[in-house]
Each structure stands twice: as C-alpha cells, then as structure tokens.
Design a protein around this motif. Sequence first.
Motif, PDB file in Angstrom:
ATOM      1  N   GLY A 197      14.721 -29.656 -24.168  1.00 21.07           N
ATOM      2  CA  GLY A 197      14.201 -30.588 -23.175  1.00 21.07           C
ATOM      3  C   GLY A 197      15.290 -31.423 -22.521  1.00 21.07           C
ATOM      4  O   GLY A 197      15.461 -31.372 -21.295  1.00 21.07           O
ATOM      5  N   PRO A 198      16.070 -32.195 -23.288  1.00 16.89           N
ATOM      6  CA  PRO A 198      17.138 -32.986 -22.673  1.00 16.89           C
ATOM      7  C   PRO A 198      18.173 -32.141 -21.937  1.00 16.89           C
ATOM      8  O   PRO A 198      18.678 -32.551 -20.883  1.00 16.89           O
ATOM      9  CB  PRO A 198      17.768 -33.698 -23.882  1.00 16.89           C
ATOM     10  N   VAL A 199      18.516 -30.965 -22.472  1.00 16.72           N
ATOM     11  CA  VAL A 199      19.519 -30.116 -21.815  1.00 16.72           C
ATOM     12  C   VAL A 199      19.017 -29.648 -20.456  1.00 16.72           C
ATOM     13  O   VAL A 199      19.727 -29.735 -19.448  1.00 16.72           O
ATOM     14  CB  VAL A 199      19.871 -28.912 -22.715  1.00 16.72           C
ATOM     15  N   LEU A 200      17.788 -29.145 -20.390  1.00 14.52           N
ATOM     16  CA  LEU A 200      17.257 -28.626 -19.137  1.00 14.52           C
ATOM     17  C   LEU A 200      17.032 -29.733 -18.121  1.00 14.52           C
ATOM     18  O   LEU A 200      17.287 -29.559 -16.916  1.00 14.52           O
ATOM     19  CB  LEU A 200      15.952 -27.871 -19.399  1.00 14.52           C
ATOM     20  N   VAL A 201      16.556 -30.891 -18.579  1.00 17.83           N
ATOM     21  CA  VAL A 201      16.376 -32.023 -17.668  1.00 17.83           C
ATOM     22  C   VAL A 201      17.730 -32.461 -17.117  1.00 17.83           C
ATOM     23  O   VAL A 201      17.868 -32.758 -15.926  1.00 17.83           O
ATOM     24  CB  VAL A 201      15.669 -33.186 -18.384  1.00 17.83           C
ATOM     25  N   GLY A 202      18.743 -32.471 -17.960  1.00 21.53           N
ATOM     26  CA  GLY A 202      20.076 -32.828 -17.506  1.00 21.53           C
ATOM     27  C   GLY A 202      20.656 -31.838 -16.511  1.00 21.53           C
ATOM     28  O   GLY A 202      21.478 -32.203 -15.670  1.00 21.53           O
ATOM     29  N   LEU A 204       0.782 -26.357 -18.458  1.00 20.32           N
ATOM     30  CA  LEU A 204       1.318 -25.675 -19.630  1.00 20.32           C
ATOM     31  C   LEU A 204       1.771 -24.249 -19.326  1.00 20.32           C
ATOM     32  O   LEU A 204       2.654 -23.721 -19.990  1.00 20.32           O
ATOM     33  CB  LEU A 204       0.267 -25.660 -20.744  1.00 20.32           C
ATOM     34  N   ARG A 205       1.169 -23.617 -18.337  1.00 22.12           N
ATOM     35  CA  ARG A 205       1.517 -22.237 -18.023  1.00 22.12           C
ATOM     36  C   ARG A 205       2.788 -22.170 -17.194  1.00 22.12           C
ATOM     37  O   ARG A 205       3.112 -23.082 -16.451  1.00 22.12           O
ATOM     38  CB  ARG A 205       0.376 -21.564 -17.270  1.00 22.12           C
ATOM     39  N   GLY A 206       3.500 -21.047 -17.284  1.00 25.06           N
ATOM     40  CA  GLY A 206       4.699 -20.851 -16.476  1.00 25.06           C
ATOM     41  C   GLY A 206       5.716 -19.980 -17.183  1.00 25.06           C
ATOM     42  O   GLY A 206       5.701 -19.849 -18.415  1.00 25.06           O
ATOM     43  N   PRO A 207       6.634 -19.377 -16.421  1.00 20.77           N
ATOM     44  CA  PRO A 207       7.635 -18.484 -17.018  1.00 20.77           C
ATOM     45  C   PRO A 207       8.625 -19.197 -17.923  1.00 20.77           C
ATOM     46  O   PRO A 207       9.197 -18.584 -18.825  1.00 20.77           O
ATOM     47  CB  PRO A 207       8.337 -17.879 -15.795  1.00 20.77           C
ATOM     48  N   LEU A 208       8.864 -20.490 -17.679  1.00 21.85           N
ATOM     49  CA  LEU A 208       9.839 -21.207 -18.495  1.00 21.85           C
ATOM     50  C   LEU A 208       9.416 -21.234 -19.955  1.00 21.85           C
ATOM     51  O   LEU A 208      10.254 -21.091 -20.859  1.00 21.85           O
ATOM     52  CB  LEU A 208      10.008 -22.629 -17.968  1.00 21.85           C
ATOM     53  N   THR A 209       8.141 -21.384 -20.224  1.00 21.92           N
ATOM     54  CA  THR A 209       7.647 -21.398 -21.604  1.00 21.92           C
ATOM     55  C   THR A 209       7.964 -20.089 -22.303  1.00 21.92           C
ATOM     56  O   THR A 209       8.438 -20.074 -23.440  1.00 21.92           O
ATOM     57  CB  THR A 209       6.125 -21.649 -21.625  1.00 21.92           C
ATOM     58  N   ALA A 230      22.008 -26.056  -9.570  1.00 20.62           N
ATOM     59  CA  ALA A 230      22.677 -25.860 -10.858  1.00 20.62           C
ATOM     60  C   ALA A 230      21.714 -25.477 -11.963  1.00 20.62           C
ATOM     61  O   ALA A 230      22.126 -25.329 -13.098  1.00 20.62           O
ATOM     62  CB  ALA A 230      23.432 -27.127 -11.240  1.00 20.62           C
ATOM     63  N   GLN A 231      20.430 -25.340 -11.651  1.00 19.53           N
ATOM     64  CA  GLN A 231      19.468 -24.979 -12.674  1.00 19.53           C
ATOM     65  C   GLN A 231      19.818 -23.620 -13.272  1.00 19.53           C
ATOM     66  O   GLN A 231      20.211 -22.699 -12.558  1.00 19.53           O
ATOM     67  CB  GLN A 231      18.054 -24.946 -12.086  1.00 19.53           C
ATOM     68  N   PRO A 232      19.732 -23.473 -14.594  1.00 19.24           N
ATOM     69  CA  PRO A 232      20.138 -22.231 -15.247  1.00 19.24           C
ATOM     70  C   PRO A 232      19.258 -21.059 -14.860  1.00 19.24           C
ATOM     71  O   PRO A 232      18.065 -21.211 -14.591  1.00 19.24           O
ATOM     72  CB  PRO A 232      20.006 -22.561 -16.741  1.00 19.24           C
ATOM     73  N   SER A 233      19.859 -19.854 -14.859  1.00 19.20           N
ATOM     74  CA  SER A 233      19.124 -18.628 -14.580  1.00 19.20           C
ATOM     75  C   SER A 233      18.235 -18.277 -15.765  1.00 19.20           C
ATOM     76  O   SER A 233      18.398 -18.824 -16.859  1.00 19.20           O
ATOM     77  CB  SER A 233      20.103 -17.486 -14.321  1.00 19.20           C
ATOM     78  N   PRO A 234      17.273 -17.352 -15.582  1.00 17.11           N
ATOM     79  CA  PRO A 234      16.429 -16.948 -16.714  1.00 17.11           C
ATOM     80  C   PRO A 234      17.236 -16.437 -17.900  1.00 17.11           C
ATOM     81  O   PRO A 234      16.922 -16.754 -19.055  1.00 17.11           O
ATOM     82  CB  PRO A 234      15.541 -15.859 -16.118  1.00 17.11           C
ATOM     83  N   ARG A 235      18.271 -15.636 -17.645  1.00 16.18           N
ATOM     84  CA  ARG A 235      19.088 -15.115 -18.744  1.00 16.18           C
ATOM     85  C   ARG A 235      19.818 -16.250 -19.458  1.00 16.18           C
ATOM     86  O   ARG A 235      19.878 -16.281 -20.692  1.00 16.18           O
ATOM     87  CB  ARG A 235      20.088 -14.092 -18.222  1.00 16.18           C
ATOM     88  N   ALA A 236      20.372 -17.171 -18.684  1.00 14.86           N
ATOM     89  CA  ALA A 236      21.076 -18.301 -19.300  1.00 14.86           C
ATOM     90  C   ALA A 236      20.106 -19.195 -20.068  1.00 14.86           C
ATOM     91  O   ALA A 236      20.451 -19.734 -21.124  1.00 14.86           O
ATOM     92  CB  ALA A 236      21.799 -19.107 -18.219  1.00 14.86           C
ATOM     93  N   LEU A 255      11.765 -19.725 -23.132  1.00 15.21           N
ATOM     94  CA  LEU A 255      12.212 -20.566 -24.240  1.00 15.21           C
ATOM     95  C   LEU A 255      11.737 -20.022 -25.582  1.00 15.21           C
ATOM     96  O   LEU A 255      12.489 -20.004 -26.558  1.00 15.21           O
ATOM     97  CB  LEU A 255      11.702 -21.999 -24.050  1.00 15.21           C
ATOM     98  N   VAL A 256      10.494 -19.577 -25.647  1.00 22.41           N
ATOM     99  CA  VAL A 256       9.950 -19.069 -26.906  1.00 22.41           C
ATOM    100  C   VAL A 256      10.659 -17.795 -27.336  1.00 22.41           C
ATOM    101  O   VAL A 256      11.025 -17.632 -28.513  1.00 22.41           O
ATOM    102  CB  VAL A 256       8.430 -18.842 -26.781  1.00 22.41           C
ATOM    103  N   VAL A 257      10.871 -16.866 -26.398  1.00 21.57           N
ATOM    104  CA  VAL A 257      11.525 -15.586 -26.724  1.00 21.57           C
ATOM    105  C   VAL A 257      12.918 -15.816 -27.301  1.00 21.57           C
ATOM    106  O   VAL A 257      13.349 -15.113 -28.221  1.00 21.57           O
ATOM    107  CB  VAL A 257      11.590 -14.695 -25.464  1.00 21.57           C
ATOM    108  N   GLY A 258      13.646 -16.796 -26.769  1.00 25.23           N
ATOM    109  CA  GLY A 258      14.987 -17.042 -27.276  1.00 25.23           C
ATOM    110  C   GLY A 258      15.033 -17.870 -28.545  1.00 25.23           C
ATOM    111  O   GLY A 258      15.829 -17.600 -29.449  1.00 25.23           O
ATOM    112  N   ALA A 259      14.159 -18.869 -28.648  1.00 27.98           N
ATOM    113  CA  ALA A 259      14.269 -19.835 -29.738  1.00 27.98           C
ATOM    114  C   ALA A 259      13.680 -19.358 -31.055  1.00 27.98           C
ATOM    115  O   ALA A 259      14.132 -19.778 -32.117  1.00 27.98           O
ATOM    116  CB  ALA A 259      13.610 -21.152 -29.333  1.00 27.98           C
ATOM    117  N   VAL A 260      12.667 -18.489 -31.016  1.00 27.24           N
ATOM    118  CA  VAL A 260      12.032 -18.050 -32.262  1.00 27.24           C
ATOM    119  C   VAL A 260      13.021 -17.346 -33.194  1.00 27.24           C
ATOM    120  O   VAL A 260      13.141 -17.723 -34.372  1.00 27.24           O
ATOM    121  CB  VAL A 260      10.803 -17.170 -31.976  1.00 27.24           C
ATOM    122  N   PRO A 261      13.751 -16.314 -32.739  1.00 28.78           N
ATOM    123  CA  PRO A 261      14.730 -15.708 -33.668  1.00 28.78           C
ATOM    124  C   PRO A 261      15.839 -16.676 -34.051  1.00 28.78           C
ATOM    125  O   PRO A 261      16.352 -16.639 -35.168  1.00 28.78           O
ATOM    126  CB  PRO A 261      15.276 -14.509 -32.886  1.00 28.78           C
ATOM    127  N   GLY A 262      16.202 -17.576 -33.135  1.00 27.91           N
ATOM    128  CA  GLY A 262      17.248 -18.536 -33.446  1.00 27.91           C
ATOM    129  C   GLY A 262      16.873 -19.480 -34.561  1.00 27.91           C
ATOM    130  O   GLY A 262      17.692 -19.783 -35.437  1.00 27.91           O
TER     131      GLY A 262
END
Length: 261
Positions: free
Chosen positions: A164-169, A71-76, A134-140, A79-86
């Motif tokens: 989930g599907p976008v990142l896996v793709g 569960l731990r990791g920078p990806l979490t 091709a994995q997205p950068s942290p900013r992307a 995602l949270v920082v970007g998605a909450v205001p969205g």
Amino acid sequence: MTWSTGLLGFVAGLLISMATAPVGVSGAVFLLPVQVSVLGVPSPAVTPTNLLYNVVSCPGALLRYRNSGRLRGPLTRLLVVGAVPGVVIGAVIRVFAVPGPVVFRLFIAVLLLPLGAWLCARTLRPSGRAAASAQPSPRATTALAVAVGVAGGIYGIGGGSLLGPVLVGRGVPVAKVAPAALACTFVTSLAGAGTYALLSLTATGDIAPDWPLGLACGLGGLCGGYLGARLQPSLPETALRLLLGSLALGIGALYAVQVVR
C-alpha cells in the motif's frame, strides 16, 4: 490470556486499524510492537499471531469497499498472484533462518526506517503529473508483490501493508490501492497462517499463533477497519500519509535503539 490483556488487544486493534484502513493497511505492522513490548507475545509466535489478526480484521474494511464498488480490478489480481508465494517463502525463512529477537528487531528497523522516510518525502514533495507516468507496470507490480510477500511472511503483515505505501508513493491513487492492498493482505495472511500452522508440527519453539490474543486483536481490527474504510472519503489524504510515515519512522527507530543496546 487474562480479560485485561484481551481488552487491551481489542482496543489496540480497533484504534490502529481505524487509522490505517483508509490507505489500505491492516495495521498489523503497527500492532506488532504492541504485542511484543506490551502484551508479551514471544518471538517467533508474534508473526503468525499478526497473520491471524489480519485474517480476522480485514473482512471489515473489505466489506465496506465491496459495498462501494471499489474492490474489483486488475490490481488486486496482480498483487495476490505475486504475494501469495512470497509470503510462504517468508514464513519458512522466519522459522528457520531468522529466529533470534536481535536479528528480527534489526530487520524491522531496516524495513521501516527507509519506508517511513520515503513515504513522508513523497507526501511533502509530490511529483504532480510525473507521478502518474511513474506508476509501475503490471509485471513490475507482480515482482514487487513477490518481494513484499517474502518480507511480509517474515514480518507477519501479510504483504499488503507494505505494498500500500509503496504503490501510493509511486503515484497510484489511494482509492485504487486501498481495496487491492487489503484484499492482498487477507489472502496472503491466510496462506502465511496456514504455513506457520504446518511448520509448528515439525519445528520447535513458539511458532503457533497466540489464538485468544490474535482473535481479540482481530475483532478490534474488524470493527476499526470497517469504520476506517467508511471514513476514507472524508479524511485528508496528505495527513494520513504523513501519519503512516511518521509511525513507521518511530517504530523503526525504536527497534534500532533496542538493537544498539
């Protein structure tokens, strides 16, 4: 809510989340048509009801992923920082700008048809080593989370179900994406459900969630999510990706037909 409706919601949440939790999807994206077409939840109340489902169901899978140390990791955090205001912005748009069922169905079709086709295509024709580069950068990743958060706030899926599907793709391993996407879904759903609760105090119409039904579906998702996360290591990844892509295509096509009619 009758006992039969509650039982149907529980079973739907259980089966859907058990199939989708292994790839980091709560199942709300597939539960929504069941709520609208079978359980009769009105629009736009179906959106906060779906968010309530996420809040109740996600801890089951998250508990399993936490116990396995994934569960731990920078990806979490990204995602949270970007998605909450969205998701807050999406909730406001859903209440004041997209209230009609025709527009809502059109949005579902436009969202799910290309996503399902893209996921199936990426699964059937993987790019091999090129996918890792091709994995997205942290900013992307954060920018993508903002955009998906807005869509999730409108659609009632919390955001992680699309990330989930976008990142896996894009080549990120499922084992890395699944816990982060579900954690994002849980946090953004809390924010989205709270936003809808506040908006229901000032706006007219069915904006508040259907609490009994949302809880019934969520309890089913709680059990199914734990089972799905536990089964992830033994499930074939290709089959799960194709299943999710096919379901997205089918649901998108169904709503497209309803819009045309």
